[in-house]
Design a protein around this motif. Structure first.
Motif, PDB file in Angstrom:
ATOM      1  N   UNK A   4       3.818  30.140 -35.901  1.00 47.48           N
ATOM      2  CA  UNK A   4       4.262  29.002 -35.121  1.00 47.48           C
ATOM      3  C   UNK A   4       4.743  29.481 -33.771  1.00 47.48           C
ATOM      4  N   UNK A   5       4.365  28.764 -32.718  1.00 46.93           N
ATOM      5  CA  UNK A   5       4.686  29.156 -31.352  1.00 46.93           C
ATOM      6  C   UNK A   5       5.187  27.957 -30.562  1.00 46.93           C
ATOM      7  N   UNK A   6       6.062  28.244 -29.614  1.00 46.13           N
ATOM      8  CA  UNK A   6       6.544  27.229 -28.677  1.00 46.13           C
ATOM      9  C   UNK A   6       6.288  27.779 -27.282  1.00 46.13           C
ATOM     10  N   UNK A   7       5.412  27.142 -26.538  1.00 46.93           N
ATOM     11  CA  UNK A   7       5.107  27.583 -25.174  1.00 46.93           C
ATOM     12  C   UNK A   7       6.158  26.996 -24.237  1.00 46.93           C
ATOM     13  N   UNK A   8       6.965  27.873 -23.664  1.00 49.49           N
ATOM     14  CA  UNK A   8       8.040  27.428 -22.775  1.00 49.49           C
ATOM     15  C   UNK A   8       7.719  27.694 -21.309  1.00 49.49           C
ATOM     16  N   UNK A   9       6.500  28.105 -21.025  1.00 44.45           N
ATOM     17  CA  UNK A   9       6.150  28.538 -19.676  1.00 44.45           C
ATOM     18  C   UNK A   9       6.194  27.423 -18.634  1.00 44.45           C
ATOM     19  N   UNK A  10       5.998  26.211 -19.038  1.00 46.47           N
ATOM     20  CA  UNK A  10       5.924  25.105 -18.074  1.00 46.47           C
ATOM     21  C   UNK A  10       7.278  24.463 -17.787  1.00 46.47           C
ATOM     22  N   UNK A  11       8.327  24.930 -18.459  1.00 47.85           N
ATOM     23  CA  UNK A  11       9.647  24.335 -18.260  1.00 47.85           C
ATOM     24  C   UNK A  11      10.370  24.990 -17.096  1.00 47.85           C
ATOM     25  N   UNK A  12      11.113  24.183 -16.341  1.00 46.00           N
ATOM     26  CA  UNK A  12      11.943  24.760 -15.281  1.00 46.00           C
ATOM     27  C   UNK A  12      13.127  25.468 -15.946  1.00 46.00           C
ATOM     28  N   UNK A  13      13.850  26.298 -15.196  1.00 44.65           N
ATOM     29  CA  UNK A  13      14.934  27.080 -15.807  1.00 44.65           C
ATOM     30  C   UNK A  13      16.004  26.235 -16.499  1.00 44.65           C
TER      31      UNK A  13
END
Length: 125
Positions: A4-13
């Motif tokens: 299971x993965x959560x892609x957090x790359x598109x979130x601002x800080x």
């Protein structure tokens, strides 16, 4: 075995800090489904320094609510997904939330879109 993965790359800080803190708190308290924290305590947990306005926090929470847990199986060519947050409530003093149990064992990865595209192109060659 599924992963299971959560892609957090598109979130601002700001949204990334909210998501990471909520996940960390839920993982540390696995026996509790619904979490309720004073906003000041959650801000500290998230490392949000300085003056944070509730309206700004609500915007970051709304962005963080878009996070999904994905379970890709490339060999079987299937993809399953769930939202990380099952529910949220933000008031002037509290942040209440419930995290999907699947998200507790997911790993976050900060890949950006270009890196993902390069990986996909490499896999197709």
């Amino acid at each position: 075995m599924a992963h299971f993965e959560i892609d957090i790359s598109e979130f601002d800080p700001f949204a990334r800090a909210v998501l990471a803190a909520a996940l960390a708190h839920a993982r540390a308290h696995r026996g509790t489904h619904s979490h309720s924290l004073l906003l000041e305590d959650f801000y500290r947990l998230a490392g949000l320094s300085g003056e944070v306005y509730v309206v700004n926090f609500m915007g970051a929470v709304a962005d963080a609510m878009k996070a999904t847990v994905l379970s890709p199986d490339y060999e079987a060519e299937t993809l399953r997904g769930w939202y990380v947050f099952e529910s949220i409530s933000v008031t002037r003093t509290r942040f209440d939330f419930a995290i999907n149990a699947i998200a507790l064992d997911a790993s976050e990865f900060p890949l950006n879109r270009d890196e993902v595209r390069q990986m996909l192109v490499g896999a197709q060659q």
